[in-house]
Design an enzyme around this catalytic site. Structure first.
Site, PDB file in Angstrom:
ATOM      1  N   CYS A 126     -31.874 -21.280  41.459  1.00 37.07           N
ATOM      2  CA  CYS A 126     -30.950 -20.769  42.447  1.00 37.07           C
ATOM      3  C   CYS A 126     -31.626 -19.888  43.462  1.00 37.07           C
ATOM      4  CB  CYS A 126     -29.871 -20.227  41.544  1.00 37.07           C
ATOM      5  SG  CYS A 126     -28.818 -21.122  40.427  1.00 37.07           S
ATOM      6  N   HIS A 266     -26.625 -14.601  45.790  1.00 39.07           N
ATOM      7  CA  HIS A 266     -26.432 -15.733  45.266  1.00 39.07           C
ATOM      8  C   HIS A 266     -24.983 -15.794  44.609  1.00 39.07           C
ATOM      9  CE1 HIS A 266     -26.748 -19.220  43.005  1.00 39.07           C
ATOM     10  NE2 HIS A 266     -26.875 -18.704  41.618  1.00 39.07           N
ATOM     11  N   ASN A 296     -21.034 -22.316  42.097  1.00 39.85           N
ATOM     12  CA  ASN A 296     -22.353 -21.956  42.046  1.00 39.85           C
ATOM     13  C   ASN A 296     -23.117 -23.338  42.440  1.00 39.85           C
ATOM     14  OD1 ASN A 296     -25.266 -21.660  41.737  1.00 39.85           O
ATOM     15  ND2 ASN A 296     -25.047 -20.558  39.456  1.00 39.85           N
TER      16      ASN A 296
END
Ligand code: ACO
Length: 339
Positions: A126, A266, A296
Site C-alpha cells: 500500500c 492511504h 482499499n
C-alpha cells in the site's frame, strides 16, 4: 502563502521535480456492502462503522492490473499535455502484477507505445505509490530522465479470499498515475520519507506462489495464494507509522500541519485516517477521503485520491499537499509536495 524550507535547496546540482499531470481509472463494476452480505456473513452496518467503506470497484475477469494501469496512465499523460513517446521511465507500483514476470510496467510500456521508456515494477504494497514517487523523483532531480511516469495499480480482487469476511470487505481495484518532470520556477516534491520493518512481515502477507512456497496442490488447498492479515495489529502499526512519517516530512521542511492544504492518507480505513488526523492535530476537513467509494486499493489508493482531489479543486497551484501511506512489509512513507 505557506512558508517552507526546501531540503533540495542546499544541493544545487539537483533539479526540482513537479507532478505535471495526474490521472486515474476504476473499473465500472460496483460491489456494495449489500452485495457482500450475500457472499459472506457480514452487514452493511458492520463494514461501514468499522471501516467507512460503502462500496468498492471490481475489475472484470478479463481485466488485469495492466489494463487499469494503462487507462490511468493515458489520462495522466493527457493531463500533463505530453505523448507516450516522451516518457523515459515507467514505474508501476503493484502487489498484483499481471504475472510473476515480465513486469506489469513492461506490458504498460508496450500498450502505451512508450518506445523510449525503460520500465520496472516496484513492490511496497500500500506504500508503493509514495515509494515510486521517491524513486522516480531522483531520476528527474539528477537529470537522468526528464519525464517519468509513476503508476499505482492493483487488482486486489484477484488475491482476496472471498470466503474470509475479515479481509474481503476491505479491498477494491483501481489505478492512479502521475507524470513527473522538472518545471522551472516550481518547488514540486519537497521531501519524501520512507521506512520499513520486515520483522512484522507476517501481519499482512500473501505467502503462496513465491520461491519460498511455490504453487502446489498443497498451497492451493491451504489457501496460501490469498492475502491474510492481523487486522488489529495492522491498525495500530499503521497509525503509529503514519503519524511518525508525517512529523518527519513536515519537520524536514519546517511546515506545520495547519499549513498543509490537503492531507491524502492511504485509503485503508476511515478510522485509521481519523486516528492519524487526531494524533497530528489535523482537522477532518484537511483530509481527502474516498475510501467510502473504493475501499482499499493498495498502491493505487493515494494515486486515485490525488487525481480526485485535483479534479475536484481541493488542490490548486501553490498548495501544500501531504501524502502519507502504510502497507505490508511493513512499509510506510510520506511525501510533501508544493502543488
Ligand atoms: N462482518 C462482520 N463481522 C466481522 C467482519 C465482517 N466483515 N470481519 C470481522 N468480523 C468479526 C470478527 O470475526 C470478530 O468476531 P469475534 O469477536 O466474534 O471473533 C469481530 O468482528 C472483530 O471485531 P472488532 O474487534 O470490532 O474488529 P476491529 O475493530 O479490529 O476491526 C478491522 C477490524 C476493520 C479489520 C480493523 O482491525 C482494521 O481496519 N484493521 C486495519 C486493517 C487494514 O486496513 N488493512 C489494510 C492493509 S494495510 C493497510 O493498507 C494500512
Amino acid at each position: 502563502m505557506p512558508t517552507f524550507r526546501n531540503p533540495r535547496a542546499n544541493r544545487p546540482h539537483l533539479r526540482s521535480v513537479s507532478i505535471t499531470g495526474v490521472g486515474s481509472y476504476v473499473p465500472e463494476r460496483v460491489l456494495t456492502n449489500a452485495d457482500l452480505e450475500k457472499i459472506v456473513e457480514t452487514t452493511d452496518e458492520w463494514i461501514t462503522s468499522r471501516t467507512g467503506i460503502r462500496e468498492r470497484r471490481i475489475a472484470r475477469d478479463n481485466e488485469a492490473t495492466s489494463d487499469l494501469a494503462v487507462m490511468a496512465a493515458q489520462r495522466a499523460l493527457t493531463a500533463a499535455g505530453i505523448t507516450a513517446d516522451q516518457v523515459e521511465l515507467i514505474i508501476v507500483a503493484t502487489i498484483t502484477p499481471d504475472m510473476q514476470f515480465p513486469s506489469t510496467a513492461c506490458l504498460v510500456q508496450h500498450r502505451l507505445g512508450a518506445h523510449r521508456a525503460a520500465a520496472f515494477d516496484l513492490e511496497a504494497a500500500c506504500s508503493g505509490f509514495v515509494y515510486a514517487l521517491d524513486v522516480a523523483s531522483h531520476f528527474v532531480a539528477s537529470h537522468t530522465y526528464n519525464t517519468v511516469l509513476v503508476i499505482g495499480a492493483e487488482k486486489m480482487s484477484s488475491v482476496v479470499d472471498w470466503t474470509d469476511r475479515n479481509t474481503c470487505v476491505l479491498f477494491g481495484d483501481g489505478a492512479g498515475a502521475a507524470v513527473l518532470q522538472n518545471r522551472p520556477n516550481a518547488h514540486g516534491l519537497l521531501t519524501t520519507c520512507l521506512g520499513s520493518d520486515g520483522g512484522k512481515a507476517s501481519l499482512l502477507e500473501l505467502p503462496g506462489g513465491g520461491s519460498a512456497c511455490p504453487a502446489s496442490v498443497d498451497s492451493v488447498t491451504k489457501r496460501l495464494h490469498f492475502l491474510r492479515m492481523d487486522g488489529k495489529e495492522t491498525f495500530k502499526n499503521a497509525v503509529n507509522a503514519m503519524v511518525a512519517a508525517t512529523h518527519e516530512a513536515l519537520n524536514r521542511c519546517g511546515v506545520t500541519v495547519a499549513e498543509v492544504k490537503c492531507i491524502i492518507p492511504h485509503q485503508a480505513n476511515h478510522r485509521i485516517m481519523s486516528a492519524v488526523a487526531e494524533r497530528i492535530g489535523a482537522r477532518e476537513d484537511q483530509l481527502f477521503v474516498n475510501v467510502d467509494r473504493y475501499g482499499n486499493t493498495s498502491a493505487a489508493s493515494v494515486a486515485i485520491a490525488l487525481d480526485e482531489a485535483v479534479s475536484q479543486g481541493r488542490i490548486v497551484r501553490g498548495d501544500l499537499v501531504l501524502m502519507v501511506v502504510f502497507g505490508a512489509g511493513l512499509t510506510w512513507g510520506a511525501a510533501l509536495i508544493e502543488w
